[in-house]
Design a protein around this motif. Sequence first.
Motif, mmCIF file in Angstrom:
data_model
loop_
_atom_site.group_PDB
_atom_site.id
_atom_site.type_symbol
_atom_site.label_atom_id
_atom_site.label_comp_id
_atom_site.label_asym_id
_atom_site.label_seq_id
_atom_site.Cartn_x
_atom_site.Cartn_y
_atom_site.Cartn_z
ATOM 1 N N VAL A 314 0.833 -1.198 0.000
ATOM 2 C CA VAL A 314 0.000 0.000 0.000
ATOM 3 C C VAL A 314 0.871 1.254 0.000
ATOM 4 O O VAL A 314 0.571 2.234 -0.702
ATOM 5 C CB VAL A 314 -0.946 -0.013 1.216
ATOM 6 C CG1 VAL A 314 -1.711 1.302 1.323
ATOM 7 C CG2 VAL A 314 -1.941 -1.171 1.113
ATOM 8 N N ASN A 317 2.139 1.730 -3.412
ATOM 9 C CA ASN A 317 1.060 2.206 -4.285
ATOM 10 C C ASN A 317 0.816 3.701 -4.097
ATOM 11 O O ASN A 317 0.471 4.405 -5.053
ATOM 12 C CB ASN A 317 -0.213 1.418 -3.997
ATOM 13 C CG ASN A 317 -1.317 1.720 -4.981
ATOM 14 O OD1 ASN A 317 -1.162 1.553 -6.192
ATOM 15 N ND2 ASN A 317 -2.445 2.181 -4.482
ATOM 16 N N LEU A 410 -5.940 -0.376 -3.498
ATOM 17 C CA LEU A 410 -4.767 -0.399 -2.632
ATOM 18 C C LEU A 410 -3.506 -0.853 -3.349
ATOM 19 O O LEU A 410 -2.425 -0.845 -2.744
ATOM 20 C CB LEU A 410 -5.015 -1.313 -1.425
ATOM 21 C CG LEU A 410 -6.116 -0.878 -0.454
ATOM 22 C CD1 LEU A 410 -6.270 -1.900 0.651
ATOM 23 C CD2 LEU A 410 -5.822 0.488 0.124
ATOM 24 N N ASN A 437 -5.861 5.021 0.444
ATOM 25 C CA ASN A 437 -4.590 4.337 0.673
ATOM 26 C C ASN A 437 -3.905 4.849 1.935
ATOM 27 O O ASN A 437 -3.373 4.054 2.731
ATOM 28 C CB ASN A 437 -3.672 4.532 -0.539
ATOM 29 C CG ASN A 437 -4.032 3.642 -1.705
ATOM 30 O OD1 ASN A 437 -3.451 2.585 -1.908
ATOM 31 N ND2 ASN A 437 -5.005 4.066 -2.496
#
Length: 492
Positions: A314, A317, A410, A437
């Motif tokens: 995450v 990301n 996510l 996120n």
Amino acid sequence: MEEDDVTIREQNFHSQVREYIICFLLFAALYIVSYFIITRYKRKSDDHEDEDAIVNRISLYLCTFTLAVSGGAVFLLPFSIISNEILLSFPRNYYIQFLNGSLIHGLWNLVSLFSNLCLFVLMPFAYFFLESEGFAGSKKGIKARILETFVMLFLLALLILGIVWVASALIDNDATSMESLYDLWEFYLPYLYSCISLLGGLLLLMCTPVGLSRMFTVMGQLLVKPTILEDLDEQIYCIHLQEEALQRRLNGSSMHTYDRGSFTHQLDKDLENIRNQKNKLERRKKASGWEKNLLYPIVMLILLAGTTISVIMVALNILYLLVDETAMPKGSTDRGIGNTSLSTFGVVQAVLEIILMFYLMVSSVVGFYSLRVFEGLTPRKDDTTMTTIIGCCVSILVLSSALPVMSRTLGITRFDLLGDFGRFNWLGNFYIVLSYNLLFAIVTTLCLVRKFTSAVREELLKALGLDKLQLSNSPTDPESGKLSANGHQKTL
């Protein structure tokens, strides 16, 4: 030329029939598993065939259908990812050519359709049908209850459509949006399901971090912990003495004739707690060495590794969202499956992504039932009412339908959302996706820190003498299963 056209039509026909058969077999397997799960928890009733029994049976079938759709939503993204990798690994294998883009897209569309059907039609019908009695003055029976159920469904539909109409008119007041307000199929249902998916994503955001930290406690209760500086024989002996003392008090109270209902009930409850503790201690004593000293640490390390990897993915990301716009979740209409791998490390990363998705789903369910708001929906074996089962099925359907969207949002996977799952309006909002996120990473980290520092906090409170200020409403500690200082066991 005509023979070629006939051949193409035959191939398309056989492909459609094959896809229908595969979809039916997959759903039949999910339906059978869902039926056994629900009947395991459903409260047992007598075999007398009456009106209520027929209503309960119909509601049971509808709940089973909904739970099967939920299972299909959970397996949807993993099945698509593994199918893509299999086609890449064996591109010319004749026996796996049925895993094509048409089948995958068909499964996504069916799950989306059935999710809407269950959420907006079947589950409300099951609940109203279960609670209905027929209108006053009408003849009682199944027909009267069905009529009342349909009237309630119609009124509920008007209420929901009115709320959606007002909300959409307030948010988008341009000319195009005002014209689309009168388009039921192309505007209302996608917009309504988009709102439900957003609520499901927020529910997952609330439940999953709690479940990730709660999983350590749950697995600690299921497995046998290592015995370090503990004398189990002495603990079992003390528990045995307490059990005998409670049994003598219970037998003594039965000799009197005064009102002893609440007192006897409390003694029975304390005796049951004592016996549960005794069974746990005997299980720890009988456990093998590898189960106590090897299995428990390995499972804890696996849970810690899975949670850590999820948080790291995450965090990565979030960085991708800040520097690359292609990291935004989006829908795809491309029917080409098996053309390119969406995983950097191929099959290994695909398997890791699938494991993380199942782990997040299990954690979200554990976190959902751990929240105080939803504790009343916790199913109990052979003692769960149909109303509670309906609530559980709706909750699991919302969570499972939002799982593919959450996994893509996510960055757990790069597989694009297919069908109506990629048409949600909020997926294109950069600030919503980035905030989602950030909140997931922060809340999960805080829950884990709070979990692993709880022992240190307790010792500090004891050292400072502040532990006595923490009052508990329940005499039983849910974490350890031991009775607190306020419980009756302490007085013995």
